[in-house]
Design a protein around this motif. Structure first.
Motif, PDB file in Angstrom:
ATOM      1  N   LYS A 156       0.804  -1.217   0.000  1.00  0.00           N
ATOM      2  CA  LYS A 156       0.000   0.000   0.000  1.00  0.00           C
ATOM      3  C   LYS A 156       0.849   1.285   0.000  1.00  0.00           C
ATOM      4  CE  LYS A 156      -4.175   1.938   1.890  1.00  0.00           C
ATOM      5  NZ  LYS A 156      -5.437   1.593   2.503  1.00  0.00           N
ATOM      6  N   LYS A 157       1.807   1.332   0.916  1.00  0.00           N
ATOM      7  CA  LYS A 157       2.614   2.549   1.028  1.00  0.00           C
ATOM      8  C   LYS A 157       3.435   2.802  -0.236  1.00  0.00           C
ATOM      9  CE  LYS A 157       5.058   4.227   4.590  1.00  0.00           C
ATOM     10  NZ  LYS A 157       5.935   4.153   5.789  1.00  0.00           N
ATOM     11  N   ALA A 158       4.079   1.737  -0.697  1.00  0.00           N
ATOM     12  CA  ALA A 158       4.906   1.866  -1.902  1.00  0.00           C
ATOM     13  C   ALA A 158       4.052   2.301  -3.085  1.00  0.00           C
ATOM     14  CB  ALA A 158       5.614   0.548  -2.203  1.00  0.00           C
ATOM     15  N   LEU A 159       2.903   1.664  -3.233  1.00  0.00           N
ATOM     16  CA  LEU A 159       2.066   1.975  -4.384  1.00  0.00           C
ATOM     17  C   LEU A 159       1.551   3.413  -4.318  1.00  0.00           C
ATOM     18  CD1 LEU A 159       1.004   0.695  -6.978  1.00  0.00           C
ATOM     19  CD2 LEU A 159      -1.140   0.298  -5.790  1.00  0.00           C
ATOM     20  N   ASN A 160       1.111   3.841  -3.152  1.00  0.00           N
ATOM     21  CA  ASN A 160       0.657   5.229  -3.024  1.00  0.00           C
ATOM     22  C   ASN A 160       1.760   6.214  -3.379  1.00  0.00           C
ATOM     23  OD1 ASN A 160      -1.895   4.459  -2.309  1.00  0.00           O
ATOM     24  ND2 ASN A 160      -1.647   4.836  -0.111  1.00  0.00           N
ATOM     25  N   ALA A 161       2.969   5.910  -2.918  1.00  0.00           N
ATOM     26  CA  ALA A 161       4.092   6.801  -3.217  1.00  0.00           C
ATOM     27  C   ALA A 161       4.384   6.823  -4.714  1.00  0.00           C
ATOM     28  CB  ALA A 161       5.329   6.361  -2.431  1.00  0.00           C
ATOM     29  N   ILE A 162       4.261   5.674  -5.345  1.00  0.00           N
ATOM     30  CA  ILE A 162       4.492   5.599  -6.798  1.00  0.00           C
ATOM     31  C   ILE A 162       3.428   6.400  -7.540  1.00  0.00           C
ATOM     32  CG2 ILE A 162       4.400   4.044  -8.794  1.00  0.00           C
ATOM     33  CD1 ILE A 162       5.666   1.880  -6.900  1.00  0.00           C
ATOM     34  N   ILE A 163       2.168   6.094  -7.220  1.00  0.00           N
ATOM     35  CA  ILE A 163       1.049   6.723  -7.928  1.00  0.00           C
ATOM     36  C   ILE A 163       1.108   8.249  -7.819  1.00  0.00           C
ATOM     37  CG2 ILE A 163      -1.476   6.999  -7.924  1.00  0.00           C
ATOM     38  CD1 ILE A 163      -0.706   4.314  -8.968  1.00  0.00           C
ATOM     39  N   SER A 164       1.518   8.736  -6.635  1.00  0.00           N
ATOM     40  CA  SER A 164       1.530  10.184  -6.433  1.00  0.00           C
ATOM     41  C   SER A 164       2.545  10.865  -7.353  1.00  0.00           C
ATOM     42  CB  SER A 164       1.841  10.510  -4.972  1.00  0.00           C
ATOM     43  OG  SER A 164       3.195  10.221  -4.695  1.00  0.00           O
ATOM     44  N   GLN A 165       3.466  10.103  -7.891  1.00  0.00           N
ATOM     45  CA  GLN A 165       4.481  10.706  -8.768  1.00  0.00           C
ATOM     46  C   GLN A 165       4.194  10.511 -10.247  1.00  0.00           C
ATOM     47  OE1 GLN A 165       8.610  10.306  -7.311  1.00  0.00           O
ATOM     48  NE2 GLN A 165       7.753   9.140  -5.618  1.00  0.00           N
ATOM     49  N   LEU A 166       3.065   9.878 -10.548  1.00  0.00           N
ATOM     50  CA  LEU A 166       2.746   9.622 -11.957  1.00  0.00           C
ATOM     51  C   LEU A 166       1.718  10.627 -12.462  1.00  0.00           C
ATOM     52  CD1 LEU A 166       2.364   5.718 -11.872  1.00  0.00           C
ATOM     53  CD2 LEU A 166       4.377   7.079 -12.478  1.00  0.00           C
ATOM     54  N   PRO A 167       1.815  10.980 -13.737  1.00  0.00           N
ATOM     55  CA  PRO A 167       0.798  11.877 -14.289  1.00  0.00           C
ATOM     56  C   PRO A 167      -0.572  11.199 -14.273  1.00  0.00           C
ATOM     57  CG  PRO A 167       2.231  11.028 -16.030  1.00  0.00           C
ATOM     58  CD  PRO A 167       2.821  10.577 -14.735  1.00  0.00           C
ATOM     59  N   LYS A 168      -1.611  11.960 -13.989  1.00  0.00           N
ATOM     60  CA  LYS A 168      -2.957  11.378 -13.907  1.00  0.00           C
ATOM     61  C   LYS A 168      -3.537  11.108 -15.293  1.00  0.00           C
ATOM     62  CE  LYS A 168      -4.916  12.456  -9.456  1.00  0.00           C
ATOM     63  NZ  LYS A 168      -4.026  13.398  -8.726  1.00  0.00           N
ATOM     64  N   GLN A 169      -3.097  11.887 -16.244  1.00  0.00           N
ATOM     65  CA  GLN A 169      -3.570  11.718 -17.613  1.00  0.00           C
ATOM     66  C   GLN A 169      -2.819  10.570 -18.263  1.00  0.00           C
ATOM     67  OE1 GLN A 169      -6.120  13.668 -18.622  1.00  0.00           O
ATOM     68  NE2 GLN A 169      -6.259  12.226 -20.313  1.00  0.00           N
TER      69      GLN A 169
END
Ligand code: ADP
Ligand code: MG
Length: 237
Positions: free
Chosen positions: A190-203
């Motif tokens: 969970k933590k790793a994935l949230n950190a990853i997702i927060s750095q990716l463009p949403k589009q």
């Protein structure tokens, strides 16, 4: 089936092409590049499996997809083909950097799908890297990671690069794939994935594949999915 008018720069197939290809049973009938078709044919892939048939017409249109089908049903090609096609249509080249990230829960599974990517994508000029930790030298990886177009990785190693690699850039990301998504969305990552997702463009296009359907609204919000197609394939017996 008629070929597409133009193979170039079509970010999204339109709705009419979707219905035209929805009934396809063979890879050759899909609106995909000759390079991918050649790779598939040489690897002896001809007929699509059920999950491939159900998902590819959607994923090739650029839609977000949540695909569920049991182990061994061919989910790997269901996301590798749209990844290759998206980069092909965008005329991606090595200097364009990271265009797609494929996340797998284990090193072993990441290695297996990397092999499929290499075989099926061999006629494309994209660069791809397997970032999975273990014995591999992370400092060596750091020198080349920005030149890779497709990253196949485990969550931990990807996050390590996001945190430590100078100028690591995924701001142009086109397609994100979570393979074995139920395992990656599990608490352990969970933590790793949230950190990853927060750095990716949403589009971007996002595809999730797993043996069971992911229905957690929270997870889907976390991934910023846009009107996703839920595709579940169960054996008829
Ligand atoms: P999953 O990820 O759903 O467990 P895989 O993608 O690993 O399944 O595929 C399982 C096996 O089926 C692999 O050996 C793969 O080469 C084979 N396979 C996948 N798609 C096809 C296809 N269209 N035709 C023939 N074999 C296929
Ligand atoms: Mg799999």
């Amino acid at each position: 089936l008629p070929p597409l008018a133009s193979d170039a720069r079509i970010g999204r197939l339109d709705a009419s092409s979707f219905s035209r290809y929805a009934g396809a049973t063979k890879f050759d009938q899909l609106p995909i590049s000759k390079k991918t078709k050649d790779g598939l044919r040489e690897a002896k892939y001809k007929k699509m499996t059920d999950i491939q048939r159900a998902s590819l017409p959607h994923s090739l249109c650029g839609r977000d997809v949540l695909g569920a089908a049991k182990t061994g049903s061919g989910k790997t090609l269901a996301f590798i083909i749209p990844v290759l096609e998206k980069l092909y249509r965008e005329r991606w080249s090595p200097e364009d950097g990271v265009g797609s990230i494929i996340i797998s829960p284990t090193r072993e599974l990441a290695g297996q799908l990397f092999d499929v990517l290499r075989v099926v994508g061999r006629h494309h000029g994209f660069s791809a890297g397997l970032l999975i930790g273990g014995r591999r030298d992370v400092d060596l990886e750091k020198q080349s990671v920005n030149e890779l177009n497709v990253l196949v990785c485990t969550p931990g190693r990807l996050l390590q690069h996001m945190d430590e690699t100078p100028n690591f850039d995924c701001s142009q990301l086109q397609v994100l794939v979570l393979d074995e998504a139920d395992r990656i969305l599990d608490v352990g990552f969970k933590k790793a994935l949230n950190a990853i997702i927060s750095q990716l463009p949403k589009q971007r296009q996002t595809m999730l594949f797993s043996a069971t359907q992911t229905k957690s609204v929270q997870d889907l919000a976390r991934l910023s999915l846009k009107d996703p197609e839920y595709l579940s394939v169960h054996e008829e017996s």
